[in-house]
Design a protein around this motif. Structure first.
Motif, PDB file in Angstrom:
ATOM      1  N   ARG A   1      13.410   1.366   2.449  1.00  0.00           N
ATOM      2  CA  ARG A   1      12.490   0.332   1.986  1.00  0.00           C
ATOM      3  C   ARG A   1      13.205  -0.658   1.061  1.00  0.00           C
ATOM      4  O   ARG A   1      13.063  -1.870   1.216  1.00  0.00           O
ATOM      5  CB  ARG A   1      11.305   0.985   1.272  1.00  0.00           C
ATOM      6  CG  ARG A   1      10.185   0.044   0.938  1.00  0.00           C
ATOM      7  CD  ARG A   1       8.973   0.752   0.336  1.00  0.00           C
ATOM      8  NE  ARG A   1       9.296   1.394  -0.944  1.00  0.00           N
ATOM      9  CZ  ARG A   1       9.384   2.698  -1.143  1.00  0.00           C
ATOM     10  NH1 ARG A   1       9.164   3.539  -0.152  1.00  0.00           N
ATOM     11  NH2 ARG A   1       9.665   3.196  -2.332  1.00  0.00           N
ATOM     12  N   LEU A   2      13.983  -0.144   0.101  1.00  0.00           N
ATOM     13  CA  LEU A   2      14.686  -1.031  -0.824  1.00  0.00           C
ATOM     14  C   LEU A   2      15.708  -1.911  -0.121  1.00  0.00           C
ATOM     15  O   LEU A   2      15.806  -3.110  -0.408  1.00  0.00           O
ATOM     16  CB  LEU A   2      15.378  -0.210  -1.916  1.00  0.00           C
ATOM     17  CG  LEU A   2      14.492   0.397  -2.987  1.00  0.00           C
ATOM     18  CD1 LEU A   2      15.293   1.343  -3.865  1.00  0.00           C
ATOM     19  CD2 LEU A   2      13.840  -0.680  -3.822  1.00  0.00           C
ATOM     20  N   VAL A   3      16.472  -1.330   0.781  1.00  0.00           N
ATOM     21  CA  VAL A   3      17.487  -2.113   1.506  1.00  0.00           C
ATOM     22  C   VAL A   3      16.815  -3.217   2.314  1.00  0.00           C
ATOM     23  O   VAL A   3      17.259  -4.375   2.300  1.00  0.00           O
ATOM     24  CB  VAL A   3      18.354  -1.200   2.400  1.00  0.00           C
ATOM     25  CG1 VAL A   3      19.197  -2.020   3.366  1.00  0.00           C
ATOM     26  CG2 VAL A   3      19.249  -0.318   1.545  1.00  0.00           C
ATOM     27  N   GLU A   4      15.739  -2.872   2.988  1.00  0.00           N
ATOM     28  CA  GLU A   4      15.036  -3.877   3.791  1.00  0.00           C
ATOM     29  C   GLU A   4      14.474  -4.990   2.909  1.00  0.00           C
ATOM     30  O   GLU A   4      14.621  -6.175   3.230  1.00  0.00           O
ATOM     31  CB  GLU A   4      13.897  -3.191   4.560  1.00  0.00           C
ATOM     32  CG  GLU A   4      13.147  -4.120   5.491  1.00  0.00           C
ATOM     33  CD  GLU A   4      12.061  -3.370   6.245  1.00  0.00           C
ATOM     34  OE1 GLU A   4      10.945  -3.902   6.326  1.00  0.00           O
ATOM     35  OE2 GLU A   4      12.337  -2.269   6.744  1.00  0.00           O
ATOM     36  N   GLN A   5      13.838  -4.632   1.798  1.00  0.00           N
ATOM     37  CA  GLN A   5      13.257  -5.636   0.912  1.00  0.00           C
ATOM     38  C   GLN A   5      14.329  -6.522   0.285  1.00  0.00           C
ATOM     39  O   GLN A   5      14.175  -7.746   0.216  1.00  0.00           O
ATOM     40  CB  GLN A   5      12.436  -4.959  -0.190  1.00  0.00           C
ATOM     41  CG  GLN A   5      11.151  -4.339   0.302  1.00  0.00           C
ATOM     42  CD  GLN A   5      10.452  -3.521  -0.773  1.00  0.00           C
ATOM     43  OE1 GLN A   5      10.981  -3.317  -1.864  1.00  0.00           O
ATOM     44  NE2 GLN A   5       9.251  -3.044  -0.453  1.00  0.00           N
ATOM     45  N   MET A   6      15.414  -5.927  -0.192  1.00  0.00           N
ATOM     46  CA  MET A   6      16.489  -6.714  -0.813  1.00  0.00           C
ATOM     47  C   MET A   6      17.158  -7.628   0.205  1.00  0.00           C
ATOM     48  O   MET A   6      17.492  -8.779  -0.112  1.00  0.00           O
ATOM     49  CB  MET A   6      17.525  -5.792  -1.445  1.00  0.00           C
ATOM     50  CG  MET A   6      17.070  -5.095  -2.687  1.00  0.00           C
ATOM     51  SD  MET A   6      18.406  -4.022  -3.290  1.00  0.00           S
ATOM     52  CE  MET A   6      17.605  -3.183  -4.621  1.00  0.00           C
TER      53      MET A   6
END
Length: 126
Positions: free
Chosen positions: A81-86
């Motif tokens: 989730r974090l990688v996708e959002q960033m």
């Protein structure tokens, strides 16, 4: 002297060790054996080194493996989730990957490193 004796008062078996009878104790078995994974192993090491009481409590209650598998699942989901959002926020897209693969790799590595640090601080080392 008998090698094993049973005490009806407390319901325990005892084994003769030298001159003494030692209770035959076993840890409760866990119902499921889910894979712990990388994040779970790191959290386990943290518990063993810094939160010994929590580690022993989970181990003796038979809930350690389930707990670590849950931490691993949470961390894995959080990482994706974090990688996708960033990546979305910083404009790291498939178009950039097609146009400049080396730049895309470098930026994705930076994003993944930042996401790992967030996971360490919020899940693994707490």
């Amino acid at each position: 002297m008998d090698k094993y004796i049973y005490d009806e008062r407390n319901g325990l078996w005892y084994e003769l060790q030298g001159d003494y009878y030692i209770p035959c104790l076993t840890l409760p078995t866990e119902k499921e054996h889910k894979p712990i994974g990388l994040w779970g192993q790191r959290h386990k090491r943290y518990l063993q080194e810094h939160k010994r009481a929590v580690y022993i409590t989970l181990l003796t209650s038979g809930k350690l493996n389930c707990y670590l598998a849950d931490i691993n699942e949470q961390a894995t989901n959080m990482m994706f989730r974090l990688v996708e959002q960033m990546a979305d926020r910083e404009g790291v897209t498939k178009q950039l990957k097609a146009e400049s693969p080396i730049l895309w790799i470098g930026r994705m590595n930076e994003i993944q490193a930042r996401a790992r640090e967030i996971i360490y601080s919020e899940l693994i080392y707490t």
